[in-house]
Motif scaffolding. Structure first.
Motif, short mmCIF file in Angstrom:
data_model
loop_
_atom_site.label_atom_id
_atom_site.label_comp_id
_atom_site.label_asym_id
_atom_site.label_seq_id
_atom_site.Cartn_x
_atom_site.Cartn_y
_atom_site.Cartn_z
N PHE A 25 -17.17 46.83 -28.59
CA PHE A 25 -15.87 46.16 -28.69
C PHE A 25 -15.17 46.31 -27.36
N ALA A 76 -12.63 52.90 -38.45
CA ALA A 76 -13.96 52.27 -38.49
C ALA A 76 -15.04 53.32 -38.75
N VAL A 80 -17.61 53.33 -41.78
CA VAL A 80 -19.03 53.12 -41.49
C VAL A 80 -19.88 54.37 -41.76
N GLU A 139 -27.08 49.33 -35.02
CA GLU A 139 -26.62 49.10 -36.40
C GLU A 139 -25.19 49.64 -36.58
N ALA A 142 -22.78 47.39 -34.66
CA ALA A 142 -22.48 46.12 -35.33
C ALA A 142 -21.47 46.32 -36.46
N GLN A 143 -21.61 47.40 -37.21
CA GLN A 143 -20.69 47.67 -38.31
C GLN A 143 -19.29 48.01 -37.79
N ARG A 145 -18.06 47.08 -34.87
CA ARG A 145 -17.53 45.82 -34.30
C ARG A 145 -16.94 44.95 -35.41
N GLN A 146 -17.68 44.77 -36.49
CA GLN A 146 -17.20 43.94 -37.60
C GLN A 146 -15.88 44.49 -38.14
N PHE A 147 -15.80 45.80 -38.31
CA PHE A 147 -14.57 46.41 -38.82
C PHE A 147 -13.41 46.16 -37.85
N LEU A 149 -13.07 43.85 -35.54
CA LEU A 149 -12.70 42.44 -35.51
C LEU A 149 -11.89 42.06 -36.74
N SER A 150 -12.22 42.62 -37.89
CA SER A 150 -11.46 42.32 -39.10
C SER A 150 -10.05 42.87 -39.03
N ASP A 153 -8.10 40.55 -36.74
CA ASP A 153 -7.79 39.29 -37.40
C ASP A 153 -6.53 39.41 -38.27
#
Length: 155
Positions: A25, A76, A80, A139, A142-143, A145-147, A149-150, A153
């Motif tokens: 990130f 995060a 995770v 892995e 990625a998890q 990053r997704q958190f 980004l959410s 948002d």
């Protein structure tokens, strides 16, 4: 000054040549990466995107963004890894990394007593055979990053 490995890695990220674990990130002032030389899954590092050797040299904007990142990266990691909490460490003393960076380490429920508090550093600087493998770092990356980004948002 000797070459700063942190600055070299930032340049690699800037040129889009970094693996996911080393480019989880990015914000205006900070990069979030997985620590390479650790056996602790989820040991993340926040790295300033400009070279500074001391926290006292952070701009107000860098410091403000750092505060938010410490919180969201800790959230995060809790999501995770299932950690109980995180530890935050900052030294900028390594000869190859004289560059402000913050270690954010998960403190797991089953973590041995001899690896709690400052002894968490025993998980760092391990030989290659004991390091978290690249697939696992990717892995986790990625998890995380997704958190992150959410969370962004929602703001």
């Amino acid at each position: 000054m000797k070459a700063c490995r942190s600055c070299e890695l930032i340049a690699r990220r800037d040129s889009n040549n970094a693996p996911l674990w080393d480019n989880i990130f990015r914000t205006e002032y900070w990069d979030v990466v997985h620590h390479l030389d650790t056996e602790l899954v989820g040991w993340l590092v926040l790295v300033t995107r400009r070279h500074i050797p001391s926290v006292a040299e952070l701009s107000a904007a860098e410091a403000s963004e750092l505060g938010q990142l410490l919180r969201t990266v800790s959230l995060a990691l809790k999501q995770v890894t299932g950690c109980l909490k995180t530890y935050v460490l900052q030294f900028a003393e390594h000869p190859r990394h004289p560059h402000v960076h913050f270690h954010i380490t998960p403190r797991m429920k089953a973590q041995p007593d001899n690896r709690r508090g400052p002894q968490i550093m025993a998980y760092a600087g391990v030989n290659e055979d004991n390091r978290v493998d690249e697939a696992t770092m990717n892995e986790i990356g990625a998890q995380v990053r997704q958190f992150l980004l959410s969370i962004n948002d929602k703001n």
